[in-house]
Design a protein around this motif. Sequence first.
Motif, PDB file in Angstrom:
ATOM      1  N   ARG A 181       0.881  -1.170   0.000  1.00 29.12           N
ATOM      2  CA  ARG A 181       0.000   0.000   0.000  1.00 29.12           C
ATOM      3  C   ARG A 181       0.917   1.218   0.000  1.00 29.12           C
ATOM      4  NH1 ARG A 181      -5.111  -2.132   0.591  1.00 29.12           N
ATOM      5  NH2 ARG A 181      -5.249  -4.005   1.876  1.00 29.12           N
ATOM      6  N   ASP A 233     -12.621  -7.835  -2.448  1.00 29.26           N
ATOM      7  CA  ASP A 233     -13.812  -7.204  -1.849  1.00 29.26           C
ATOM      8  C   ASP A 233     -15.014  -7.053  -2.792  1.00 29.26           C
ATOM      9  OD1 ASP A 233     -12.301  -6.979   0.392  1.00 29.26           O
ATOM     10  OD2 ASP A 233     -12.217  -4.798   0.442  1.00 29.26           O
ATOM     11  N   ARG A 259      -7.458 -14.147   1.462  1.00 36.24           N
ATOM     12  CA  ARG A 259      -6.695 -13.510   0.382  1.00 36.24           C
ATOM     13  C   ARG A 259      -5.777 -14.489  -0.339  1.00 36.24           C
ATOM     14  NH1 ARG A 259      -5.710  -7.947   2.279  1.00 36.24           N
ATOM     15  NH2 ARG A 259      -3.537  -8.208   1.751  1.00 36.24           N
ATOM     16  N   GLU A 278     -16.496  -7.672   8.150  1.00 40.12           N
ATOM     17  CA  GLU A 278     -15.683  -6.955   9.153  1.00 40.12           C
ATOM     18  C   GLU A 278     -16.119  -5.499   9.342  1.00 40.12           C
ATOM     19  OE1 GLU A 278     -11.557  -6.588   7.932  1.00 40.12           O
ATOM     20  OE2 GLU A 278     -12.133  -6.225   5.854  1.00 40.12           O
ATOM     21  N   HIS A 332      -6.917 -13.102   6.825  1.00 38.11           N
ATOM     22  CA  HIS A 332      -6.152 -13.135   5.573  1.00 38.11           C
ATOM     23  C   HIS A 332      -6.155 -14.480   4.864  1.00 38.11           C
ATOM     24  CE1 HIS A 332      -4.902  -9.259   7.091  1.00 38.11           C
ATOM     25  NE2 HIS A 332      -4.524  -8.980   5.861  1.00 38.11           N
TER      26      HIS A 332
END
Length: 322
Positions: free
Chosen positions: A72, A127, A252, A222, A249
């Motif tokens: 990120r 997402d 993912r 969440e 995670h």
Amino acid sequence: MNKIAVLTSGGDAPGMNAAIRAVVRYGIHAGMQVVGIENGLKGLVESKFIGMNLRSVSDIVQRGGTILHSARCAEFHNEEIQNLAVKNLDRIGVEGLIVIGGDGSFMAGRALSLKGVPTVGIPGTIDNDLAYTEYTLGFDTACNTVLDAINKLRDTMSSHDRICIIEVMGRNCGDIALHTGLGGGAEIVIVPEIKMDIEDVENKLRLYEAKGKLSSIIVVAEGAGSAIELRDRLRKDLGYSVRATVLGHLQRGGSPSMRDRYLGTNWGVEAVKLLKNGIGNRLVGIKNNKFFDIDIIEGCAMKKKFDYELYERANVVSNSVK
Ligand code: F6P
């Protein structure tokens, strides 16, 4: 265009490797040089460039994660950082950029487009929170991972007459919770788009108990609440045996599903074709099973709508008592 670059940014998603592979192989097939950028936008700012060839992407289509790594990069909204990124691309003669990522990465892609770097975005996030496309890369695999967990948890929860709360990812978007709740037959689905009414949840569980149904699955996104807090509240208010599992995670990772390999591969090809034809500043997506592309500014500005009808259907179909 003769030289393009590709990066993965933000949270990784299964299927990103399939997209990278398609970009590299189709790019070379189209007569272009393809550069990989490691560590997403952060790597772009730090000039982490690697030359890609047909063999660099061998044996990755079945692997989760991203061989280019991801990061990120909050500082990318800073204009000086954006200018440095443009300069770095210019210096090595890159004429077009493919960004595989979610909304944050697309905002960066939008900024680069406005600075004259033809950029194409491939939607990569588990997402499914991008408004312009029906599906994003990784959503299907993540949902299948959650479904597997629901199935396993249901076995043990029904054996012990327990209530099970499963927390899934999705900060602002309840699609993972909604789709897996529907597919996994969850008795209650809690999403960020609809404010949780704890009284409603408790009344539903009381009704189930009165009718002799002692085990239920609650899927909570969440962004809508914490499974641990909800577990404690239900234990306190109802005195039931309640367990909470936070999948985190796990969702993912894993080998991408057929669907995500299909999307990643096709979007990789679509993105390269656009750049090869000199077209930048687009996002690729899928609607009604057809691939399409949209202006990056328009696509980034769209607001995702929650599917209330699907939510209603999931509730009706999962209700086994009256
Ligand atoms: O955006 C994808 C996502 O997996 C969200 O669902 C989740 O809230 C977030 O990333 C987690 O981010 P990180 O990996 O940085 O903890």
